[in-house]
Design a protein around this motif. Structure first.
Motif, PDB file in Angstrom:
ATOM      1  N   CYS A 129       0.746  -1.143   0.075  1.00  0.00           N
ATOM      2  CA  CYS A 129      -0.039  -0.165  -0.061  1.00  0.00           C
ATOM      3  C   CYS A 129       0.927   1.194  -0.002  1.00  0.00           C
ATOM      4  O   CYS A 129       0.311   2.234  -0.510  1.00  0.00           O
ATOM      5  CB  CYS A 129      -0.967   0.089   1.185  1.00  0.00           C
ATOM      6  SG  CYS A 129      -0.193   0.483   2.844  1.00  0.00           S
ATOM      7  N   GLY A 130       2.126   1.249   0.528  1.00  0.00           N
ATOM      8  CA  GLY A 130       2.927   2.281   0.630  1.00  0.00           C
ATOM      9  C   GLY A 130       2.820   3.270   1.694  1.00  0.00           C
ATOM     10  O   GLY A 130       3.572   4.069   1.831  1.00  0.00           O
ATOM     11  N   CYS A 168       5.002  -0.444   5.414  1.00  0.00           N
ATOM     12  CA  CYS A 168       5.646   0.349   4.149  1.00  0.00           C
ATOM     13  C   CYS A 168       6.493   1.547   4.304  1.00  0.00           C
ATOM     14  O   CYS A 168       7.548   1.684   3.708  1.00  0.00           O
ATOM     15  CB  CYS A 168       4.381   0.525   3.385  1.00  0.00           C
ATOM     16  SG  CYS A 168       3.541  -0.883   2.421  1.00  0.00           S
ATOM     17  N   CYS A 172       3.471  -5.746   4.068  1.00  0.00           N
ATOM     18  CA  CYS A 172       2.627  -4.819   4.126  1.00  0.00           C
ATOM     19  C   CYS A 172       1.427  -5.132   5.022  1.00  0.00           C
ATOM     20  O   CYS A 172       0.702  -6.003   4.771  1.00  0.00           O
ATOM     21  CB  CYS A 172       2.073  -4.357   2.657  1.00  0.00           C
ATOM     22  SG  CYS A 172       0.591  -3.147   2.579  1.00  0.00           S
ATOM     23  N   GLU A 173       0.930  -4.354   5.958  1.00  0.00           N
ATOM     24  CA  GLU A 173      -0.246  -4.666   6.902  1.00  0.00           C
ATOM     25  C   GLU A 173      -1.661  -4.264   6.145  1.00  0.00           C
ATOM     26  O   GLU A 173      -2.436  -4.708   6.533  1.00  0.00           O
ATOM     27  CB  GLU A 173       0.034  -3.771   8.166  1.00  0.00           C
ATOM     28  CG  GLU A 173       0.953  -4.246   8.636  1.00  0.00           C
ATOM     29  CD  GLU A 173       1.295  -3.482  10.204  1.00  0.00           C
ATOM     30  OE1 GLU A 173       1.038  -2.098  10.413  1.00  0.00           O
ATOM     31  OE2 GLU A 173       2.206  -3.943  11.112  1.00  0.00           O
ATOM     32  N   CYS A 232       1.402   1.974   5.079  1.00  0.00           N
ATOM     33  CA  CYS A 232       1.222   1.537   6.426  1.00  0.00           C
ATOM     34  C   CYS A 232       2.559   1.594   7.168  1.00  0.00           C
ATOM     35  O   CYS A 232       3.571   1.799   6.828  1.00  0.00           O
ATOM     36  CB  CYS A 232       0.717  -0.088   6.281  1.00  0.00           C
ATOM     37  SG  CYS A 232       1.741  -1.013   5.651  1.00  0.00           S
TER      38      CYS A 232
HETATM   39 ZN   LIG Z   1       1.510  -1.080   3.247  1.00  0.00          ZN
END
Ligand SMILES: [Zn+2]
Ligand SMILES: NC(=O)c1ccc[n+]([C@@H]2O[C@H](COP(=O)([O-])OP(=O)(O)OC[C@H]3O[C@@H](n4cnc5c(N)ncnc54)[C@H](O)[C@@H]3O)[C@@H](O)[C@H]2O)c1
Ligand SMILES: [Zn+2]
Length: 395
Positions: free
Chosen positions: A90-91, A96, A104-105, A93
């Motif tokens: 997602c960039g 990230c 990635c959460e 979280c």
């Molecule tokens: Zn993420």
């Protein structure tokens, strides 16, 4: 569109499937120009069958041209040439932010207890359709895709999707000191790139693989390379008898050399789905011979850096030896995006310094994928890496 779909153990077929569409405003659709087969796909081809569903589209090493973008995509535009990292992140979280994109959460599968979603990697990793297809839907399109120029052919960039950053991460994790020695167990595409990156850094490299052609290629790139049974001795010989500062394991769960586990794998993959998944999660299906070589060879106080993918939990590990030798271990899916700023300048260096354009031994139309899986799995016909080109027409 046409896509490579999974149908059963060692049974993949190219079939007509619905075209992907934009589902979220952060998606993009790319027209695939090149898509490679990875050693990780071979696990799906056989051992991990219980996690697949008939019709699943495989593939996670993909590049192409952006055809369509969702309304919230700002970094990409239609017509951009992009390489798509196999990890979907997602960039934004906690993970990230720390560049641990493979954890990635937002995209991780909590039900399965696994990390970030991956393209074409089964119900274990988000059941996202893969890129061995004419088109690919890319979620979080502003985060993953790497926009590249037009001056080089696809193969110069394609491996940024997976095996090149994977090799780079393996080497970073290995943390070899100046003037040090590295062992590389497994000289498939990942192992080959570890060799090339390490030699570039002035590291002495000893690799091992049962396949003579793969050994010969590693030697061409500056490594010593030996057969499996000679690995530990050769690695010690290259390091004053002490063992290398680090050993990269680039083989994974299907290593040759453990007949009992080979039988277990064969059995587990043929059980009914729920039973088979339990057998894999609670039983020993991994063939640990490559990992054992790494643990045996590495010097005391050294590092074992695992790129190879493992699947089981109950496999016995030589903890006494690992503890006594004071070994550090690092492993995991590659955080792809984390390494791209370091790698892109190397990839674009004059003269293709990593030999990326020559790594593929087979460039084939998508329709040839079923045959190509077999050839790559059996390492026939000098096969080291296959790139599928959906726009090539079958001969
Ligand atoms: Zn993420
Ligand atoms: N961590 C990640 O993010 C990541 C990314 C890509 C690939 N992988 C994994 O890395 C591994 C290698 O991938 P690849 O594409 O190079 O695949 P590959 O299957 O072509 O390479 C494996 C190599 O190991 C050799 N081998 C088998 N048994 C051995 C043994 N006992 N000792 C030494 N060598 C042995 C094989 O001959 C082969 O050349 C796979 O497990 C793959 O799933 C992990
Ligand atoms: Zn891969």
């Amino acid at each position: 569109m046409r896509a490579l779909t999974w149908h059963g153990i060692e049974d993949v077929r190219v079939a007509e499937v619905p075209d992907p569409t934009i589902q979220l405003p952060t998606d993009a659709i790319i027209r695939v120009t090149s898509t490679a087969i990875c050693g990780s796909d071979l696990h799906l081809y056989r051992v991990l069958a219980p996690y697949l569903t008939q019709g699943d589209v495989l593939g996670h090493e993909t590049m192409g041209v952006v055809e369509e973008i969702g309304s919230e995509v700002t970094r990409l535009k239609v017509g951009d040439r992009v390489v798509v990292p196999f990890v979907i992140a997602c960039g934004e979280c906690w993970m990230c932010e720390r560049k641990r994109f493979a954890q990635c959460e937002t995209t991780q599968d909590r039900e399965q207890g696994t990390g970030a979603a991956l393209f074409g990697y089964t119900s274990m990793y988000g059941a996202v359709p893969g890129g061995q297809a004419e088109r690919l839907r890319v979620p979080f399109a502003d985060v993953g895709p790497i926009v590249v120029g037009s001056e080089h052919p696809d193969e110069r960039y394609l491996y940024l999707s997976d095996i090149l950053p994977t090799a780079y991460q393996a080497l970073e994790y290995a943390d070899v000191p100046d003037g040090g020695t590295l062992g590389v167990v497994g000289l498939g595409p990942v192992g080959q790139l570890v060799v090339r990156l390490a030699v570039r850094r002035g590291i002495r490299v000893v690799g091992s693989d049962p396949e003579p052609e793969r050994r010969a290629l590693a030697v061409e790139w500056g490594a010593v390379a030996v057969d499996v049974d000679d690995a530990v001795q050769a690695m010690r010989d290259a390091s004053d008898g002490r063992g290398p500062d680090a050993v990269v394991e680039a083989v994974g769960m299907e290593a040759h050399g453990n007949p009992a586990a080979a039988v277990a794998i064969g059995l587990a993959s043929r059980l009914p789905k729920s039973v088979a998944q339990a057998a894999i999660e609670h039983g020993g299906i991994d063939r640990l011979s490559a990992l054992m070589t790494a643990i045996d060879a590495v010097r005391r106080g050294g590092t074992v850096s695992i790129s190879g993918v493992y699947g089981g939990v109950a496999d016995p590990m030589p903890l006494r030896i690992m503890f006594d030798k004071g070994i550090a271990m690092r492993m995991g899916q590659c955080d792809v995006r984390r390494w791209i700023d370091d790698l892109l300048p190397i990839v674009e260096e004059e003269g293709d310094v990593l030999g990326l354009e020559q790594l593929a031994t087979h460039r084939l139309p998508l329709d040839a994928a079923p045959e190509a899986y077999r050839t790559f799995q059996r390492k026939e016909d000098g096969c080291i890496k296959v790139v599928l080109k959906p726009e090539l027409r079958p001969a």
